[in-house]
Design an enzyme around this catalytic site. Sequence first.
Site, PDB file in Angstrom:
ATOM      1  N   TYR A 178     -11.093   0.103   4.948  1.00 27.01           N
ATOM      2  CA  TYR A 178     -11.399   0.484   6.339  1.00 27.01           C
ATOM      3  C   TYR A 178     -12.910   0.609   6.510  1.00 27.01           C
ATOM      4  O   TYR A 178     -13.464   0.229   7.539  1.00 27.01           O
ATOM      5  CB  TYR A 178     -10.712   1.802   6.710  1.00 27.01           C
ATOM      6  CG  TYR A 178      -9.213   1.804   6.458  1.00 27.01           C
ATOM      7  CD1 TYR A 178      -8.364   0.966   7.182  1.00 27.01           C
ATOM      8  CD2 TYR A 178      -8.645   2.635   5.492  1.00 27.01           C
ATOM      9  CE1 TYR A 178      -6.988   0.962   6.941  1.00 27.01           C
ATOM     10  CE2 TYR A 178      -7.276   2.643   5.247  1.00 27.01           C
ATOM     11  CZ  TYR A 178      -6.454   1.807   5.969  1.00 27.01           C
ATOM     12  OH  TYR A 178      -5.110   1.805   5.725  1.00 27.01           O
ATOM     13  N   HIS A 191      -7.380   0.536  -0.393  1.00 30.89           N
ATOM     14  CA  HIS A 191      -7.049   0.646   1.033  1.00 30.89           C
ATOM     15  C   HIS A 191      -8.096   1.501   1.745  1.00 30.89           C
ATOM     16  O   HIS A 191      -8.641   1.127   2.782  1.00 30.89           O
ATOM     17  CB  HIS A 191      -5.674   1.286   1.246  1.00 30.89           C
ATOM     18  CG  HIS A 191      -4.542   0.540   0.607  1.00 30.89           C
ATOM     19  ND1 HIS A 191      -3.271   1.052   0.514  1.00 30.89           N
ATOM     20  CD2 HIS A 191      -4.489  -0.687   0.022  1.00 30.89           C
ATOM     21  CE1 HIS A 191      -2.477   0.168  -0.091  1.00 30.89           C
ATOM     22  NE2 HIS A 191      -3.200  -0.888  -0.409  1.00 30.89           N
ATOM     23  N   GLU A 247      -4.455   2.578  -3.415  1.00 30.26           N
ATOM     24  CA  GLU A 247      -4.757   3.456  -2.265  1.00 30.26           C
ATOM     25  C   GLU A 247      -6.262   3.571  -2.074  1.00 30.26           C
ATOM     26  O   GLU A 247      -6.757   3.648  -0.954  1.00 30.26           O
ATOM     27  CB  GLU A 247      -4.173   4.863  -2.453  1.00 30.26           C
ATOM     28  CG  GLU A 247      -2.688   4.951  -2.719  1.00 30.26           C
ATOM     29  CD  GLU A 247      -1.804   4.299  -1.680  1.00 30.26           C
ATOM     30  OE1 GLU A 247      -2.290   3.883  -0.625  1.00 30.26           O
ATOM     31  OE2 GLU A 247      -0.591   4.192  -1.948  1.00 30.26           O
ATOM     32  N   HIS A 257       5.295   0.357  -2.422  1.00 29.67           N
ATOM     33  CA  HIS A 257       5.142   1.761  -2.846  1.00 29.67           C
ATOM     34  C   HIS A 257       6.327   2.607  -2.357  1.00 29.67           C
ATOM     35  O   HIS A 257       6.875   3.427  -3.095  1.00 29.67           O
ATOM     36  CB  HIS A 257       3.852   2.376  -2.293  1.00 29.67           C
ATOM     37  CG  HIS A 257       2.600   1.682  -2.756  1.00 29.67           C
ATOM     38  ND1 HIS A 257       1.344   2.055  -2.331  1.00 29.67           N
ATOM     39  CD2 HIS A 257       2.406   0.641  -3.600  1.00 29.67           C
ATOM     40  CE1 HIS A 257       0.433   1.271  -2.897  1.00 29.67           C
ATOM     41  NE2 HIS A 257       1.056   0.400  -3.674  1.00 29.67           N
ATOM     42  N   GLU A 272       4.121   6.820   3.500  1.00 32.31           N
ATOM     43  CA  GLU A 272       3.803   5.404   3.292  1.00 32.31           C
ATOM     44  C   GLU A 272       4.680   4.443   4.086  1.00 32.31           C
ATOM     45  O   GLU A 272       4.248   3.369   4.452  1.00 32.31           O
ATOM     46  CB  GLU A 272       3.931   5.055   1.811  1.00 32.31           C
ATOM     47  CG  GLU A 272       3.012   5.902   0.962  1.00 32.31           C
ATOM     48  CD  GLU A 272       2.829   5.319  -0.409  1.00 32.31           C
ATOM     49  OE1 GLU A 272       1.732   4.861  -0.688  1.00 32.31           O
ATOM     50  OE2 GLU A 272       3.796   5.337  -1.202  1.00 32.31           O
TER      51      GLU A 272
END
Length: 321
Positions: free
Chosen positions: A99, A95, A92, A198, A161
């Site tokens: 961005y 992730h 996570e 996930h 998710e």
Amino acid sequence: MKPTNWNKEENYSIVFWNQNIAQMWVDTEFPISDDIRDWNELKDSEREVYKKVLAGLTGLDTMQGGEGMPLIAMHEADGRKKAVMSFMGMMEQIHTKSYSTIFTTLITSEDTDYLLETWAPGQRNLVYKAQRIGDYYRALLKPAASVYERYMACVASVLLESYLFYSGFYYPLYLAGQGKMTASGEVIRKILIDESIHGVFIGYIAQELRAQMTEQERERVAEETDILLADLHANETEYTREIYGDIGLVDDVLRFVEYNANKALMNLGLETVFTPAPFSAIVQNGLSTGTTNHDFFSKKGDGYVMALNIEKMTDDDFIFA
Ligand SMILES: [Fe+2]
Ligand SMILES: [Fe+2]
């Protein structure tokens, strides 16, 4: 003290552990600068949507890495399941960072600061989503949590998710499906592939917890899940209209979101509730682009391969004479 013994007779954790390792990736290996030309050719309104969906996703991944996974893991007694959750929590954070990696290539740091420090934290639907999900996570902030509390935190996690990310995923996939912004699109695909594993894993955990409940408790959580889903869906619909209204994609995004809401419910072992018409074939195309080699060095795309069998270094390796 309870040392984790990975050699005990198998539960399913090892399968998820191996899959998580196999699909591990890092943001810095994607050639985002390949997207600059496409980025400059987008209309202002299109760039606005792209920036906002990524900013919203940044907020959700931050929350999942910082609260969702660690708090659910804290109450998991099985060391191997806990390890899988910790690994997923680490992803996570990748992730979340990815961005920013996209932003740093495409927009100014002032613009990034505005999106992540002012726009996202003030956008009412994102705030509502984070609060509604986060309340279930923070209910676990104590030494012992009930089966009910752990179950509802897993429900919140799977909804986040497997469902609530998808209003954000839609646009990068929609562009990638047309051959635009494909490097960033591959990062989003990697994130999406992670989120699907996930969602399945935490969905399994939820189903195990549910199996421990009395019939009465099951009715209670079913009712609460229905209310949560209805609230989140109303919020998601409003968010989608606000973000996608200017570029005329609201209806298709909502079909995609509903399709994924059904997947979230299936991960939890529950009945689906939506019957969406098929979403755009372009998005489907964006979902299945596979690896395109971006250049001679074939920078990493979907064929991302991790080096798993590396020879150990010894002191001798540092003697250069
Ligand atoms: Fe994530
Ligand atoms: Fe995730």
